[in-house]
Write a protein that holds these residues in place. Sequence first.
Motif, PDB file in Angstrom:
ATOM      1  N   ASN A 159      -7.560  -1.452   1.894  1.00 41.48           N
ATOM      2  CA  ASN A 159      -7.633  -2.209   3.281  1.00 41.48           C
ATOM      3  C   ASN A 159      -6.572  -2.958   4.128  1.00 41.48           C
ATOM      4  N   CYS A 160      -5.541  -3.122   3.133  1.00 44.31           N
ATOM      5  CA  CYS A 160      -4.511  -3.755   3.815  1.00 44.31           C
ATOM      6  C   CYS A 160      -3.613  -3.155   4.330  1.00 44.31           C
ATOM      7  N   LEU A 161      -3.525  -1.780   3.950  1.00 42.73           N
ATOM      8  CA  LEU A 161      -2.935  -0.695   4.814  1.00 42.73           C
ATOM      9  C   LEU A 161      -3.377  -0.427   6.039  1.00 42.73           C
ATOM     10  N   HIS A 162      -4.646  -0.304   6.076  1.00 34.59           N
ATOM     11  CA  HIS A 162      -5.280  -0.121   7.165  1.00 34.59           C
ATOM     12  C   HIS A 162      -5.392  -0.988   8.356  1.00 34.59           C
ATOM     13  N   VAL A 163      -5.346  -2.220   7.996  1.00 34.23           N
ATOM     14  CA  VAL A 163      -5.072  -3.473   8.700  1.00 34.23           C
ATOM     15  C   VAL A 163      -3.613  -3.276   9.398  1.00 34.23           C
ATOM     16  N   ALA A 164      -2.436  -2.935   8.516  1.00 35.50           N
ATOM     17  CA  ALA A 164      -1.239  -2.730   9.095  1.00 35.50           C
ATOM     18  C   ALA A 164      -1.036  -1.788  10.044  1.00 35.50           C
TER      19      ALA A 164
END
Length: 234
Positions: free
Chosen positions: A70-75
Amino acid sequence: MTIKDLQKLLFEYEDKKYGDFGAKLIPGFPREKFIGIRAPEYKNILKRIKGDEVIPVFLSTLPHTYHEENCLHVALINKIKDFDECVAALEKFIPYIDNWAVNDGVNPVCFKKHRDELIGLVQKWISSEATYTRRCGMKILMANYLDEDFKPEYLDLPADLRSDEYYVNMMTAWLFAEALVKQWDTSVKYIEGHKLDDWTHNKTIQKACESFRVPNERKEYLRSLRVITTIRSL
Protein backbone atom coordinates in the motif's frame (compact mmCIF):
# COMPACT_ATOMS: atom_id res chain seq x y z
CA MET A 1 8.18 -8.75 -13.60
CA THR A 2 5.03 -10.23 -12.05
CA ILE A 3 3.21 -9.27 -8.84
CA LYS A 4 4.95 -12.19 -7.13
CA ASP A 5 8.30 -10.93 -8.38
CA LEU A 6 7.48 -7.50 -7.00
CA GLN A 7 6.64 -8.98 -3.62
CA LYS A 8 9.97 -10.82 -3.62
CA LEU A 9 11.71 -7.54 -4.40
CA LEU A 10 9.99 -5.88 -1.44
CA PHE A 11 11.17 -8.65 0.85
CA GLU A 12 14.75 -7.90 -0.20
CA TYR A 13 14.35 -4.73 1.91
CA GLU A 14 12.83 -6.51 4.89
CA ASP A 15 13.86 -5.26 8.34
CA LYS A 16 12.08 -7.45 10.88
CA LYS A 17 12.74 -5.15 13.82
CA TYR A 18 11.34 -2.23 11.88
CA GLY A 19 8.34 -4.38 11.00
CA ASP A 20 7.77 -5.03 14.70
CA PHE A 21 7.99 -1.29 15.33
CA GLY A 22 5.64 -0.40 12.47
CA ALA A 23 3.02 -2.91 13.58
CA LYS A 24 2.92 -1.28 17.02
CA LEU A 25 2.19 2.11 15.46
CA ILE A 26 -0.93 0.82 13.73
CA PRO A 27 -3.09 -0.90 16.35
CA GLY A 28 -5.37 -3.69 15.22
CA PHE A 29 -3.23 -4.84 12.31
CA PRO A 30 -1.68 -8.33 12.48
CA ARG A 31 2.11 -8.42 12.48
CA GLU A 32 2.17 -10.65 9.40
CA LYS A 33 0.81 -7.77 7.32
CA PHE A 34 4.10 -5.91 7.77
CA ILE A 35 7.28 -6.66 5.86
CA GLY A 36 9.27 -3.95 7.60
CA ILE A 37 10.60 -1.53 4.98
CA ARG A 38 12.13 1.76 6.06
CA ALA A 39 10.84 4.87 4.26
CA PRO A 40 14.08 5.78 2.42
CA GLU A 41 14.15 2.37 0.74
CA TYR A 42 11.08 3.14 -1.37
CA LYS A 43 13.23 5.43 -3.55
CA ASN A 44 15.45 2.47 -4.35
CA ILE A 45 12.45 0.25 -5.03
CA LEU A 46 10.93 2.84 -7.37
CA LYS A 47 14.20 3.05 -9.31
CA ARG A 48 14.32 -0.72 -9.70
CA ILE A 49 10.80 -0.99 -11.09
CA LYS A 50 10.81 2.22 -13.16
CA GLY A 51 9.20 1.58 -16.52
CA ASP A 52 8.38 -2.03 -15.68
CA GLU A 53 5.14 -3.44 -17.07
CA VAL A 54 4.24 -4.63 -13.58
CA ILE A 55 3.33 -1.10 -12.46
CA PRO A 56 -0.11 -0.78 -14.15
CA VAL A 57 -0.88 -4.37 -13.16
CA PHE A 58 0.09 -3.66 -9.56
CA LEU A 59 -1.99 -0.46 -9.46
CA SER A 60 -5.05 -2.32 -10.71
CA THR A 61 -4.65 -5.34 -8.43
CA LEU A 62 -6.45 -4.53 -5.19
CA PRO A 63 -6.50 -5.15 -2.32
CA HIS A 64 -2.83 -5.75 -1.61
CA THR A 65 -1.53 -8.28 0.89
CA TYR A 66 1.07 -6.21 2.73
CA HIS A 67 1.10 -2.78 4.31
CA GLU A 68 4.25 -1.94 2.37
CA GLU A 69 2.49 -2.71 -0.91
CA ASN A 70 0.00 0.00 0.00
CA CYS A 71 2.86 2.37 0.79
CA LEU A 72 4.43 1.60 -2.59
CA HIS A 73 1.05 2.12 -4.25
CA VAL A 74 0.88 5.63 -2.77
CA ALA A 75 4.44 6.37 -3.86
CA LEU A 76 3.55 5.39 -7.43
CA ILE A 77 0.39 7.51 -7.43
CA ASN A 78 2.37 10.48 -6.14
CA LYS A 79 4.63 10.30 -9.20
CA ILE A 80 1.86 10.24 -11.83
CA LYS A 81 2.22 13.45 -13.87
CA ASP A 82 -1.10 13.47 -15.71
CA PHE A 83 -3.79 14.97 -13.47
CA ASP A 84 -6.76 12.95 -14.73
CA GLU A 85 -4.78 9.72 -14.59
CA CYS A 86 -3.60 10.53 -11.08
CA VAL A 87 -7.10 11.30 -9.83
CA ALA A 88 -8.46 8.09 -11.36
CA ALA A 89 -5.70 6.05 -9.71
CA LEU A 90 -6.25 7.73 -6.34
CA GLU A 91 -10.03 7.35 -6.41
CA LYS A 92 -9.61 3.67 -7.18
CA PHE A 93 -7.19 3.26 -4.28
CA ILE A 94 -8.84 5.43 -1.59
CA PRO A 95 -11.39 2.76 -0.54
CA TYR A 96 -8.47 0.47 0.30
CA ILE A 97 -6.66 2.94 2.56
CA ASP A 98 -7.03 1.45 6.00
CA ASN A 99 -4.59 3.26 8.26
CA TRP A 100 -3.11 6.69 8.91
CA ALA A 101 0.40 5.80 7.74
CA VAL A 102 -0.71 4.96 4.20
CA ASN A 103 -3.18 7.85 4.12
CA ASP A 104 -0.71 10.52 5.16
CA GLY A 105 1.73 9.58 2.41
CA VAL A 106 -0.72 10.75 -0.27
CA ASN A 107 0.71 13.90 -1.88
CA PRO A 108 0.73 13.77 -5.70
CA VAL A 109 3.12 16.28 -7.23
CA CYS A 110 0.78 17.07 -10.12
CA PHE A 111 -1.92 18.37 -7.75
CA LYS A 112 0.03 21.57 -7.20
CA LYS A 113 -0.59 22.59 -10.81
CA HIS A 114 -4.29 21.69 -10.84
CA ARG A 115 -5.68 23.16 -7.63
CA ASP A 116 -8.71 24.74 -9.32
CA GLU A 117 -9.84 21.38 -10.72
CA LEU A 118 -8.89 19.53 -7.54
CA ILE A 119 -10.76 21.49 -4.87
CA GLY A 120 -14.17 20.05 -5.75
CA LEU A 121 -12.81 16.53 -5.40
CA VAL A 122 -11.16 17.41 -2.10
CA GLN A 123 -14.46 18.67 -0.75
CA LYS A 124 -16.20 15.52 -1.98
CA TRP A 125 -13.67 13.34 -0.17
CA ILE A 126 -13.94 15.36 3.04
CA SER A 127 -17.73 14.96 2.92
CA SER A 128 -17.46 11.18 2.77
CA GLU A 129 -18.54 9.05 5.72
CA ALA A 130 -15.55 6.75 5.19
CA THR A 131 -12.82 7.48 7.74
CA TYR A 132 -9.80 7.45 5.47
CA THR A 133 -11.52 9.01 2.47
CA ARG A 134 -12.34 11.93 4.74
CA ARG A 135 -8.86 12.01 6.25
CA CYS A 136 -7.28 11.82 2.80
CA GLY A 137 -9.31 14.81 1.63
CA MET A 138 -8.21 16.87 4.62
CA LYS A 139 -4.58 15.84 4.17
CA ILE A 140 -4.66 17.00 0.54
CA LEU A 141 -6.40 20.22 1.58
CA MET A 142 -3.69 20.87 4.16
CA ALA A 143 -0.88 20.15 1.69
CA ASN A 144 -2.22 22.28 -1.15
CA TYR A 145 -4.53 25.04 0.04
CA LEU A 146 -3.04 26.80 3.07
CA ASP A 147 -0.61 28.96 1.15
CA GLU A 148 -1.09 31.12 -1.95
CA ASP A 149 -4.31 29.38 -3.02
CA PHE A 150 -5.94 29.66 0.40
CA LYS A 151 -9.55 30.79 0.67
CA PRO A 152 -11.20 31.22 4.09
CA GLU A 153 -14.20 29.12 3.10
CA TYR A 154 -11.96 26.08 2.62
CA LEU A 155 -11.93 25.65 6.40
CA ASP A 156 -15.72 25.65 6.77
CA LEU A 157 -16.29 22.04 5.74
CA PRO A 158 -13.63 20.54 8.05
CA ALA A 159 -14.87 22.74 10.90
CA ASP A 160 -18.42 21.46 10.47
CA LEU A 161 -17.38 17.81 10.68
CA ARG A 162 -18.54 15.81 13.66
CA SER A 163 -17.10 12.34 13.93
CA ASP A 164 -16.53 9.61 16.49
CA GLU A 165 -13.44 8.50 14.58
CA TYR A 166 -10.15 9.31 16.30
CA TYR A 167 -8.20 9.44 13.03
CA VAL A 168 -10.67 11.90 11.52
CA ASN A 169 -10.63 14.20 14.53
CA MET A 170 -6.85 14.05 14.81
CA MET A 171 -6.53 15.01 11.14
CA THR A 172 -8.93 17.93 11.67
CA ALA A 173 -6.81 19.12 14.58
CA TRP A 174 -3.63 18.78 12.52
CA LEU A 175 -5.22 20.74 9.66
CA PHE A 176 -6.32 23.59 11.91
CA ALA A 177 -3.01 23.66 13.79
CA GLU A 178 -1.26 24.05 10.43
CA ALA A 179 -3.76 26.73 9.43
CA LEU A 180 -2.90 28.61 12.64
CA VAL A 181 0.70 28.64 11.47
CA LYS A 182 0.01 29.75 7.91
CA GLN A 183 -3.32 31.61 8.02
CA TRP A 184 -3.60 32.90 11.59
CA ASP A 185 -6.07 35.74 11.09
CA THR A 186 -8.65 33.47 9.49
CA SER A 187 -8.12 30.23 11.38
CA VAL A 188 -7.97 31.71 14.89
CA LYS A 189 -11.58 32.83 14.45
CA TYR A 190 -12.60 29.17 14.35
CA ILE A 191 -10.96 28.69 17.73
CA GLU A 192 -12.33 31.90 19.20
CA GLY A 193 -15.80 31.00 17.94
CA HIS A 194 -15.50 27.41 19.19
CA LYS A 195 -16.40 26.05 15.75
CA LEU A 196 -14.83 22.64 16.41
CA ASP A 197 -15.99 19.95 18.82
CA ASP A 198 -14.40 20.18 22.28
CA TRP A 199 -11.82 17.42 21.82
CA THR A 200 -10.67 18.65 18.41
CA HIS A 201 -10.65 22.25 19.63
CA ASN A 202 -8.30 21.40 22.50
CA LYS A 203 -6.16 19.08 20.38
CA THR A 204 -5.75 21.84 17.78
CA ILE A 205 -4.51 24.21 20.47
CA GLN A 206 -2.16 21.55 21.83
CA LYS A 207 -0.64 20.83 18.42
CA ALA A 208 -0.29 24.54 17.59
CA CYS A 209 1.42 25.17 20.92
CA GLU A 210 3.85 22.33 20.22
CA SER A 211 4.92 24.02 16.96
CA PHE A 212 8.06 26.16 16.93
CA ARG A 213 6.45 28.12 14.06
CA VAL A 214 3.82 29.67 16.33
CA PRO A 215 5.10 32.71 18.29
CA ASN A 216 4.98 32.45 22.08
CA GLU A 217 2.47 35.28 22.49
CA ARG A 218 0.05 33.46 20.17
CA LYS A 219 0.57 30.24 22.10
CA GLU A 220 -0.36 32.00 25.32
CA TYR A 221 -3.50 33.36 23.71
CA LEU A 222 -4.46 29.94 22.35
CA ARG A 223 -3.99 28.37 25.79
CA SER A 224 -6.47 30.89 27.17
CA LEU A 225 -9.04 29.56 24.69
CA ARG A 226 -8.91 25.96 25.88
CA VAL A 227 -12.24 24.39 26.73
CA ILE A 228 -12.59 22.70 30.10
CA THR A 229 -14.56 19.51 29.62
CA THR A 230 -16.20 17.54 32.37
CA ILE A 231 -17.34 13.94 32.43
CA ARG A 232 -20.82 13.65 33.84
CA SER A 233 -21.52 10.64 36.01
CA LEU A 234 -24.57 8.57 35.22
